[in-house]
Design a protein around this motif. Sequence first.
Motif, PDB file in Angstrom:
ATOM      1  N   SER A 168      30.743  35.743  43.021  1.00 47.81           N
ATOM      2  CA  SER A 168      31.379  35.553  41.707  1.00 47.81           C
ATOM      3  C   SER A 168      30.850  36.507  40.640  1.00 47.81           C
ATOM      4  CB  SER A 168      31.181  34.108  41.242  1.00 47.81           C
ATOM      5  OG  SER A 168      29.799  33.807  41.123  1.00 47.81           O
ATOM      6  N   ASP A 187      35.206  39.815  33.550  1.00 43.96           N
ATOM      7  CA  ASP A 187      35.599  39.022  32.379  1.00 43.96           C
ATOM      8  C   ASP A 187      34.886  39.506  31.122  1.00 43.96           C
ATOM      9  OD1 ASP A 187      37.329  37.420  33.778  1.00 43.96           O
ATOM     10  OD2 ASP A 187      35.903  35.793  34.096  1.00 43.96           O
ATOM     11  N   ALA A 233      44.693  42.217  39.390  1.00 43.62           N
ATOM     12  CA  ALA A 233      43.558  42.528  40.257  1.00 43.62           C
ATOM     13  C   ALA A 233      44.017  43.157  41.562  1.00 43.62           C
ATOM     14  CB  ALA A 233      42.760  41.263  40.553  1.00 43.62           C
ATOM     15  N   THR A 258      30.859  39.752  40.371  1.00 45.44           N
ATOM     16  CA  THR A 258      31.794  40.818  40.000  1.00 45.44           C
ATOM     17  C   THR A 258      32.914  40.277  39.113  1.00 45.44           C
ATOM     18  OG1 THR A 258      33.220  42.569  40.864  1.00 45.44           O
ATOM     19  CG2 THR A 258      33.157  40.530  42.137  1.00 45.44           C
ATOM     20  N   ILE A 259      33.364  39.053  39.372  1.00 43.30           N
ATOM     21  CA  ILE A 259      34.409  38.437  38.551  1.00 43.30           C
ATOM     22  C   ILE A 259      33.880  38.145  37.154  1.00 43.30           C
ATOM     23  CG2 ILE A 259      35.917  36.422  38.330  1.00 43.30           C
ATOM     24  CD1 ILE A 259      35.872  36.299  41.435  1.00 43.30           C
ATOM     25  N   PHE A 312      38.579  46.012  42.311  1.00 38.98           N
ATOM     26  CA  PHE A 312      37.329  45.608  42.948  1.00 38.98           C
ATOM     27  C   PHE A 312      37.179  46.456  44.210  1.00 38.98           C
ATOM     28  CE2 PHE A 312      38.886  41.994  40.540  1.00 38.98           C
ATOM     29  CZ  PHE A 312      37.749  41.551  39.875  1.00 38.98           C
ATOM     30  N   ARG A 317      42.736  34.374  34.576  1.00 41.07           N
ATOM     31  CA  ARG A 317      42.316  35.757  34.308  1.00 41.07           C
ATOM     32  C   ARG A 317      43.403  36.485  33.531  1.00 41.07           C
ATOM     33  NH1 ARG A 317      44.774  38.738  38.708  1.00 41.07           N
ATOM     34  NH2 ARG A 317      45.317  37.260  40.368  1.00 41.07           N
ATOM     35  N   LEU A 349      36.123  36.995  48.199  1.00 39.29           N
ATOM     36  CA  LEU A 349      36.207  37.423  46.801  1.00 39.29           C
ATOM     37  C   LEU A 349      37.542  37.011  46.181  1.00 39.29           C
ATOM     38  CD1 LEU A 349      35.308  39.003  44.304  1.00 39.29           C
ATOM     39  CD2 LEU A 349      36.159  41.087  45.408  1.00 39.29           C
ATOM     40  N   PHE A 350      38.627  37.270  46.870  1.00 38.32           N
ATOM     41  CA  PHE A 350      39.948  36.962  46.305  1.00 38.32           C
ATOM     42  C   PHE A 350      40.166  35.461  46.151  1.00 38.32           C
ATOM     43  CE2 PHE A 350      41.583  41.202  48.186  1.00 38.32           C
ATOM     44  CZ  PHE A 350      41.050  41.880  47.106  1.00 38.32           C
ATOM     45  N   CYS A 391      31.500  45.944  44.666  1.00 35.44           N
ATOM     46  CA  CYS A 391      31.731  44.624  44.073  1.00 35.44           C
ATOM     47  C   CYS A 391      31.165  43.488  44.897  1.00 35.44           C
ATOM     48  CB  CYS A 391      33.226  44.407  43.867  1.00 35.44           C
ATOM     49  SG  CYS A 391      34.192  44.421  45.409  1.00 35.44           S
ATOM     50  N   LEU A 432      38.873  34.432  42.795  1.00 31.71           N
ATOM     51  CA  LEU A 432      39.572  34.907  41.603  1.00 31.71           C
ATOM     52  C   LEU A 432      40.345  33.773  40.929  1.00 31.71           C
ATOM     53  CD1 LEU A 432      41.150  38.343  42.594  1.00 31.71           C
ATOM     54  CD2 LEU A 432      39.510  37.955  40.750  1.00 31.71           C
TER      55      LEU A 432
END
Length: 398
Positions: free
Chosen positions: A72, A79, A142, A74-75, A103, A138, A114-115, A68, A118
């Motif tokens: 952004s 989605d 996660a 991967t997010i 992820f 979201r 990454l977090f 991942c 989110l």
Amino acid sequence: MGDNVVVSNMELERLLSMKGGKGEASYANNSQAQAIHAKSMLHLLKETLDGVELEAPEIPFVVVDLGCSCGSNTINVMDVIIKHIIKRYEALGLNPPEFSAFFSDLPSNDFNTLFQLLPPLANYGVSMEECLAANNHRSYFAAGVPGSFYRRLFPARSIDVFHSAFSLHWLSQVPESVLDRRSSAYNKGRVFIHGASEITANAYKKQFQTDLAGFLSSRSVEMKRGGSMFLVCLGRTSVDPTDQGGAGLLFGTHFQDAWDDLVQEVKGPKSTVFEQRQSLGLISNEKRDNFNIPVYAPSLQDFREVVEADGSFTINKLEVFKGGSPLVVDQPDDASEVGRALANSCRSVSGVLVDAHIGDKLSEELFLRVEHRATSHGKELLEKLQFFHIVASLSLAL
């Protein structure tokens, strides 16, 4: 790490990651090209998702993004996947299930960045319908899963959809023979296999196919019977493994030349600051030769051979897809911007390994030289540096 560290294959899994944080050379700020390439392949992803067997809404739907990284992208793809599955449930007149998104990447990945990217979870004790209606939130639970995707990561028959983009070309290790000075596969004078000997390239090919076999074996246990897998990795159109295509231009030209700059001996007085720095002989030949980029861009046949030999998966689609340039610049005519973009692109994906091998100061020197050399070839780079990708849609064989 110190200036005289050689990154062993055992350390590679612990170290390998895209450059974290949010700085100029971070992956988060140098993955726009991947976003563009991924967007151009969304129709293929959605075709794969249309083949997933839907279970009763009471059963949570589980999606995994393997490799991942920390941007952004991967997010965004998560989605897309979840919204498409929701539409399929709604088309059947069913309420959507709850969704879990995992992820996954190596432990060295910058999961913190990454977090932080989110969006907040929308369902604070409300219904899933209200959750899905909330903007900028979201609609899934996660979690991060650290570990190598070349081994098992999840319980058996627990995953509906596996997604992996721009990751499978990274090998689990540099082939040992490539680093062995006594071996005919020793990659003397090079830091990548582009333009290397056929024996060296075949060692990389064998490692890629061994790794992919481990990946498929693990996923065949973890995927639900009606699940699907969508995979994208760097690929090449040439049958010759020593021609690594776009990856070869990225790591086998100006990046290679910058390493060669660092090993050059002093050849007399130089007139410019850059020429003076270019002649310092900052590292030994051996130091350069002990560094190899653990990347292999497979051909379609390289990939197909492994899937067919494994036998666990049915190939729904397997093709080479032209992704385009990895360089995203605002001013294409500005050679300095092109040079900076190439250096940052290289650094965002290989900087962590370079830092570990030669130390931060020499790493800074190296990428300054990459930028200088790329700047003098800006127009040529924009025209010739093109990536091709292997795109695979797989489901479990009956």
